[in-house]
Motif scaffolding. Structure first.
Motif, mmCIF file in Angstrom:
data_model
loop_
_atom_site.group_PDB
_atom_site.id
_atom_site.type_symbol
_atom_site.label_atom_id
_atom_site.label_comp_id
_atom_site.label_asym_id
_atom_site.label_seq_id
_atom_site.Cartn_x
_atom_site.Cartn_y
_atom_site.Cartn_z
ATOM 1 N N LEU A 154 37.048 -14.212 40.388
ATOM 2 C CA LEU A 154 37.744 -15.504 40.446
ATOM 3 C C LEU A 154 38.721 -15.581 39.289
ATOM 4 C CD1 LEU A 154 36.528 -19.019 41.279
ATOM 5 C CD2 LEU A 154 37.744 -18.684 39.137
ATOM 6 N N ILE A 155 39.880 -16.152 39.579
ATOM 7 C CA ILE A 155 40.890 -16.330 38.545
ATOM 8 C C ILE A 155 41.459 -17.744 38.652
ATOM 9 C CG2 ILE A 155 42.937 -15.608 39.864
ATOM 10 C CD1 ILE A 155 43.758 -13.933 37.419
ATOM 11 N N VAL A 156 41.812 -18.315 37.509
ATOM 12 C CA VAL A 156 42.493 -19.612 37.461
ATOM 13 C C VAL A 156 43.813 -19.396 36.736
ATOM 14 C CG1 VAL A 156 42.395 -22.024 36.753
ATOM 15 C CG2 VAL A 156 40.274 -20.823 37.363
ATOM 16 N N LEU A 157 44.912 -19.748 37.413
ATOM 17 C CA LEU A 157 46.250 -19.586 36.841
ATOM 18 C C LEU A 157 46.869 -20.944 36.557
ATOM 19 C CD1 LEU A 157 47.799 -16.894 39.236
ATOM 20 C CD2 LEU A 157 46.645 -16.502 37.060
ATOM 21 N N ASP A 158 47.681 -20.998 35.488
ATOM 22 C CA ASP A 158 48.496 -22.199 35.290
ATOM 23 C C ASP A 158 49.791 -22.027 36.081
ATOM 24 O OD1 ASP A 158 50.347 -20.691 33.829
ATOM 25 O OD2 ASP A 158 49.738 -21.502 31.883
ATOM 26 N N PRO A 159 50.634 -23.043 36.160
ATOM 27 C CA PRO A 159 51.839 -22.956 37.001
ATOM 28 C C PRO A 159 52.787 -21.814 36.622
ATOM 29 C CG PRO A 159 51.384 -25.236 36.479
ATOM 30 C CD PRO A 159 50.441 -24.417 35.645
ATOM 31 N N SER A 160 52.710 -21.323 35.384
ATOM 32 C CA SER A 160 53.585 -20.230 34.975
ATOM 33 C C SER A 160 52.980 -18.864 35.264
ATOM 34 C CB SER A 160 53.904 -20.340 33.485
ATOM 35 O OG SER A 160 52.755 -20.064 32.704
ATOM 36 N N GLY A 161 51.747 -18.835 35.799
ATOM 37 C CA GLY A 161 51.095 -17.567 36.104
ATOM 38 C C GLY A 161 50.225 -17.033 34.990
ATOM 39 N N GLN A 162 50.034 -17.799 33.936
ATOM 40 C CA GLN A 162 49.149 -17.378 32.856
ATOM 41 C C GLN A 162 47.686 -17.569 33.263
ATOM 42 O OE1 GLN A 162 50.245 -15.895 29.891
ATOM 43 N NE2 GLN A 162 52.118 -15.911 31.130
ATOM 44 N N ILE A 163 46.842 -16.624 32.854
ATOM 45 C CA ILE A 163 45.424 -16.689 33.209
ATOM 46 C C ILE A 163 44.708 -17.668 32.291
ATOM 47 C CG2 ILE A 163 43.273 -15.385 33.373
ATOM 48 C CD1 ILE A 163 45.011 -12.883 33.868
ATOM 49 N N ILE A 164 44.093 -18.673 32.900
ATOM 50 C CA ILE A 164 43.325 -19.665 32.151
ATOM 51 C C ILE A 164 41.866 -19.242 32.047
ATOM 52 C CG2 ILE A 164 42.616 -22.094 32.059
ATOM 53 C CD1 ILE A 164 45.607 -21.580 31.635
ATOM 54 N N TRP A 165 41.343 -18.664 33.146
ATOM 55 C CA TRP A 165 39.932 -18.242 33.163
ATOM 56 C C TRP A 165 39.765 -17.215 34.259
ATOM 57 C CZ3 TRP A 165 35.425 -18.491 36.271
ATOM 58 C CH2 TRP A 165 34.214 -18.373 35.581
ATOM 59 N N ARG A 166 38.888 -16.246 34.030
ATOM 60 C CA ARG A 166 38.577 -15.273 35.067
ATOM 61 C C ARG A 166 37.168 -14.740 34.857
ATOM 62 N NH1 ARG A 166 42.728 -10.450 34.501
ATOM 63 N NH2 ARG A 166 41.794 -9.897 36.504
ATOM 64 N N GLN A 167 36.556 -14.329 35.959
ATOM 65 C CA GLN A 167 35.232 -13.719 35.868
ATOM 66 C C GLN A 167 34.976 -12.881 37.114
ATOM 67 O OE1 GLN A 167 32.150 -16.235 34.417
ATOM 68 N NE2 GLN A 167 30.496 -14.885 35.046
ATOM 69 N N ARG A 168 34.261 -11.767 36.918
ATOM 70 C CA ARG A 168 33.856 -10.900 38.021
ATOM 71 C C ARG A 168 32.339 -10.841 38.097
ATOM 72 N NH1 ARG A 168 37.513 -5.325 37.839
ATOM 73 N NH2 ARG A 168 39.565 -6.298 38.159
ATOM 74 N N GLN A 169 31.839 -10.637 39.304
ATOM 75 C CA GLN A 169 30.424 -10.372 39.481
ATOM 76 C C GLN A 169 30.245 -9.527 40.745
ATOM 77 O OE1 GLN A 169 29.078 -14.437 39.470
ATOM 78 N NE2 GLN A 169 28.931 -14.548 41.700
ATOM 79 N N PRO A 170 29.128 -8.811 40.856
ATOM 80 C CA PRO A 170 28.908 -7.962 42.032
ATOM 81 C C PRO A 170 28.915 -8.762 43.326
ATOM 82 C CG PRO A 170 27.344 -7.428 40.294
ATOM 83 C CD PRO A 170 28.037 -8.692 39.875
ATOM 84 N N THR A 171 29.442 -8.156 44.392
ATOM 85 C CA THR A 171 29.427 -8.781 45.713
ATOM 86 C C THR A 171 28.119 -8.446 46.429
ATOM 87 O OG1 THR A 171 31.826 -8.624 45.939
ATOM 88 C CG2 THR A 171 30.564 -8.882 47.976
ATOM 89 N N PRO A 172 27.365 -9.446 46.858
ATOM 90 C CA PRO A 172 26.142 -9.189 47.632
ATOM 91 C C PRO A 172 26.504 -8.884 49.090
ATOM 92 C CG PRO A 172 26.417 -11.545 47.321
ATOM 93 C CD PRO A 172 27.558 -10.887 46.587
#
Length: 311
Positions: free
Chosen positions: A15-33
């Motif tokens: 999951l990623i959260v971008l601001d309007p300029s495309g900067q990454i605000i938050w991201r995280q990965r986890q295994p897919t079940p």
């Protein structure tokens, strides 16, 4: 407005959260079940809830890049290599759980959208994305908008027949069946497994253990058969791309996927293209994806830009 995007892969969900300029605000990965559709829904909901807590904003819309294609009036997924997703109403099910708008798109299309908006194809009118990896896929964006036809297969150039190719007479060659049911699809030559088979056939040994990275390393050391295998790969790629260029004439072709990192890929294809493109005068730019393996999740986030709740 913040954009929330999910890249639902076969082994990881990001999951990623971008601001309007495309900067990454938050991201995280986890295994897919990947064994369970219900577990996949739970995993996505968990990621979104954590992201909303971290950025202190509720998602007005969620974009999802999925390993399949939503099809038909209900948007059920088809052609998903995570087989528990096939036939599922992913967008509707997530919408009910999250109580927000959800837009689901093929993961290859998400990658192309990302590169067309603020990646290697930014500013170009027509961008064709090429994914070279376990499979061979792609997508098309015009003026920053994805193009989807009635069959939802725009960009699936990997399942066209490989254009006529002069296979070395000194090497054995057998037809290559494709999982789609056809034989000698472009994918069977340009995927990672396709490159390996070419190298094995040139060595007259289909049992020779290797992978694409090892072949590239051997070619870099000067191994003549590895160099021939890469040359054959670039030739097949240029012939195949020429058919795409002849039809849609894109400003930019963006390469992504593991095999996009083969040394000399863009130069090797560019020098061969003129022999196969109509008119033999090629101005199409060939570039590597700017955002790498983050392009898919960024494109998923950008799916929400034009949703009414995001304006």
């Amino acid at each position: 407005m913040l954009q929330f995007g999910i890249d639902l892969g076969g082994t990881k969900t990001e999951l990623i959260v971008l601001d309007p300029s495309g900067q990454i605000i938050w991201r995280q990965r986890q295994p897919t079940p990947a064994h369970s559709y219900t577990a996949i829904l739970d995993s996505i909901v968990d990621l979104v809830n954590r992201a909303q807590c971290q950025v202190a904003v509720k998602a007005n819309a969620l974009g999802v890049g999925a390993p399949g294609t939503p099809f038909g009036p209900e948007g059920r997924l088809k052609n998903a290599n995570t087989t528990c997703l096939i036939g599922q109403l992913l967008a509707d099910d997530l919408r009910r759980r999250l109580e927000t708008a959800v837009i689901v798109e093929n993961d290859a299309n998400c990658l192309v959208l990302s590169e067309a908006i603020d990646g290697a194809g930014a500013g170009a009118s027509v961008v064709f994305g090429v994914i070279l990896g376990t499979g061979v896929g792609g997508g098309l964006a015009i003026h920053g908008q994805l193009v989807n036809g009635p069959n939802r297969i725009t960009g699936e150039w990997g399942h066209n027949p490989l254009p006529r190719w002069h296979w070395p007479q000194t090497a054995p060659h057998t037809p290559r069946p494709c999982y789609c049911g056809s034989t000698d699809c472009i994918e069977t030559y340009l995927s990672g497994a396709g490159l390996v088979q070419t190298f094995q056939e040139l060595n007259n040994s289909l049992d020779l253990p290797c992978d694409a990275q090892a072949i590239a390393a051997a070619a870099d050391r000067g191994d003549p058969i590895a160099k021939r295998a890469l040359s054959a790969y670039f030739d097949a790629l240029s012939r195949s791309l020429a058919t795409v260029i002849n039809i849609i004439d894109p400003d930019v072709v963006v390469f992504a996927g593991g095999l996009s990192q083969l040394p000399g890929l863009c130069a090797g294809v560019k020098e061969r293209l003129a022999a196969h493109v109509f008119g033999q005068d090629v101005h199409t730019r060939l570039v590597i994806a700017k955002h790498g393996d983050s392009s898919g999740v960024r494109g998923a986030a950008w799916l929400t830009r034009q949703h009414p709740s995001s304006s």
